[in-house]
Design an enzyme around this catalytic site. Sequence first.
Site, mmCIF file in Angstrom:
data_model
loop_
_atom_site.group_PDB
_atom_site.id
_atom_site.type_symbol
_atom_site.label_atom_id
_atom_site.label_comp_id
_atom_site.label_asym_id
_atom_site.label_seq_id
_atom_site.Cartn_x
_atom_site.Cartn_y
_atom_site.Cartn_z
ATOM 1 N N SER A 142 9.151 -0.752 -9.384
ATOM 2 C CA SER A 142 10.533 -1.171 -9.146
ATOM 3 C C SER A 142 11.232 -1.217 -10.494
ATOM 4 C CB SER A 142 10.562 -2.563 -8.529
ATOM 5 O OG SER A 142 11.848 -3.148 -8.668
ATOM 6 N N ILE A 190 17.728 0.281 -3.033
ATOM 7 C CA ILE A 190 17.823 1.243 -1.933
ATOM 8 C C ILE A 190 18.401 0.539 -0.717
ATOM 9 C CG2 ILE A 190 16.478 2.747 -0.414
ATOM 10 C CD1 ILE A 190 16.211 3.748 -3.159
ATOM 11 N N SER A 226 4.249 -8.260 -10.741
ATOM 12 C CA SER A 226 3.370 -7.504 -9.846
ATOM 13 C C SER A 226 3.707 -6.018 -9.902
ATOM 14 C CB SER A 226 3.494 -8.015 -8.404
ATOM 15 O OG SER A 226 4.723 -7.613 -7.831
ATOM 16 N N LYS A 227 4.981 -5.717 -10.153
ATOM 17 C CA LYS A 227 5.403 -4.318 -10.241
ATOM 18 C C LYS A 227 5.172 -3.730 -11.632
ATOM 19 C CE LYS A 227 6.803 -3.465 -6.032
ATOM 20 N NZ LYS A 227 6.176 -2.397 -5.224
ATOM 21 N N TYR A 242 7.397 -11.142 -8.624
ATOM 22 C CA TYR A 242 7.621 -9.772 -8.166
ATOM 23 C C TYR A 242 7.645 -8.800 -9.332
ATOM 24 C CZ TYR A 242 9.855 -5.776 -5.883
ATOM 25 O OH TYR A 242 10.142 -4.520 -5.406
ATOM 26 N N ALA A 243 8.419 -9.160 -10.368
ATOM 27 C CA ALA A 243 8.559 -8.279 -11.522
ATOM 28 C C ALA A 243 7.207 -7.998 -12.160
ATOM 29 C CB ALA A 243 9.509 -8.890 -12.545
#
Lengths: 255, 72, 255
Positions: free
Chosen positions: C146, C192, C162-163, C159-160
């Site tokens: 991402s 998206i 993990s990506k 999240y950041a």
Amino acid sequence: MVGLQRNNMEKYILITGSSSGIGRETAIMLSKHSNILLHGRDLRKLKETKALCYSNSKILIWQYDLIDAINIETALRDFIKSNNMLVKSFVHSAGYMKMLPLKMTNLTVFHATMNVNLVTPALISKVLINKNTNESALSSIVFISSNISNFGAKAFSAYGSSKSAIDGLMRCLAIELAPFVRVNSVLPGGVRTEMTEPIFENKDVLERMKNQYPLGLGETLDIANAVNFLISEQARWITGQQITVDGGRTINITG
Amino acid sequence: MENILTDLAEIMEVEKVAESDKLTEFDCWDSLTALSIIAFADENYKVTLSNKELLEVETIGGLIELIKTKKG
Amino acid sequence: MTERYNPLCLAGKNILVTGAASGIGKATSLLLSKLGANLLLIDLNEIELNATIDKCSSNVIGLVLDITKSEVLKEKISRVVAEFGKLNGITHLAGKPSIVPLKTMSQKICTDIFQINTYPAIELSRIFINRNIFAGGSGSIVLISSVYGLVGSSANVAYATSKAALHGVTKSLAIELAPKNIRVNCIAPGFIKTEMMSENKKLFNDDYMNSLSSLHPLGLGEPDDVAYAIAFLLSDVSKWITGSILSVDGGFTAQ
């Protein structure tokens, strides 16, 4: 009457440096689906490239030495006007590479390197976004940079800095020309071409390269494929990006 | 060709060079120095040398001979 | 795009897709199928998975599976592959967003996010290289991170991370698997437009969408924009590209 005429103008992809190497391979591939405006210094080689392109597409030839940055805007503008054409995509594949240790470099080398590798692609882009010259035909630009762009190596002060520079240009143009023109770079690893032949003729260097490239040596076709993808509608949301096509060389610390 | 010994001394980063000096025995000899000599021959004498030829000539004297021969 | 010339043709390739039932995963499954690939689609949601399979035109089977259950992953996939055929490529699209401010963060929250976003990428790769699973020849693994793995934003640390971790996975595995001729690349999508957004009008109202859009030089993206990039990296036209992180983000990270 003029309006009608403009609608009938053929659209071309301009590929600089298409007399040999990556430029030639890209021209041949892109001619499968588009008309091509070939460019280079050597007319004989440009005609050879033309002969290798697909015959369903129209192929034009623009002979010009990119070391001359002073006259390029006029030259390109005149060529486009006199050929009654439009340019929909621009691939800058012409490159000037002189490998010199710092103590051997000089202003002439920097001038030539920067003119061919940075300044003229900027000025060509300028001409192609001019509405009087090219209407709003331009939709995509791809610069052939180099995988040295984000790294350092010996004897690459001029060439390396010019490639870092063109990627900086790429990002700025991507932001400035959005949303109508996408701008990206392809960063090739060492591929055997006329320009890189001096590196490849050294057997020791060749051996070392085979070890340093996780996927082994690549070919001009690999670079052409990446250009083809970026130019296409399938990459319509990709802009401002560097795509490295180098068999994993620049992520490899071993070998 | 008169200044060639002086020019080569500068590239090899020493005070003076002799024709019998072996290229690979200079302190600063490496791939960059080899590249400098190739660039020097091209720039000053319009002569193209390859890495292979450079290793074959072995000495400063051999190098000068090679440049003279190629210059014609 | 002319139909006759299709460089992204994936005919004859067997590809495994996780997260195949919705969003980008669904668009990717449909596109890969259109390009001729045989697909092994994995998702937790059986109904949506079947709906995706119905829309595919090539040879497709589904596997309802929780990919966080890593202990049984290999056994279940092996069983299906024995019938379906060995794999040429995999792409891991299953993932979960997470918006959690730091002060309410816990190890459990982090672990949960890593369990679905990060670890399966490693486990699936480990399964893929097995000689009963990998068809041999050339292979391709495409991971999806991402733009938030590249830039910072608030309440996004789990999240950041993990990506971003997937970028390390990409580069390390690219080197480790190069001798097997398996390429590993990563796509970092920007924002998206997905069904999830149109269903959640309260959070994704017009004002919010407009402000998101203005952050992207080319506006918001469509699932197909990522799908085409995945197809590019899965196909042989990208055979010299490995270890790369390609942002498909409408210019978001270029500015």
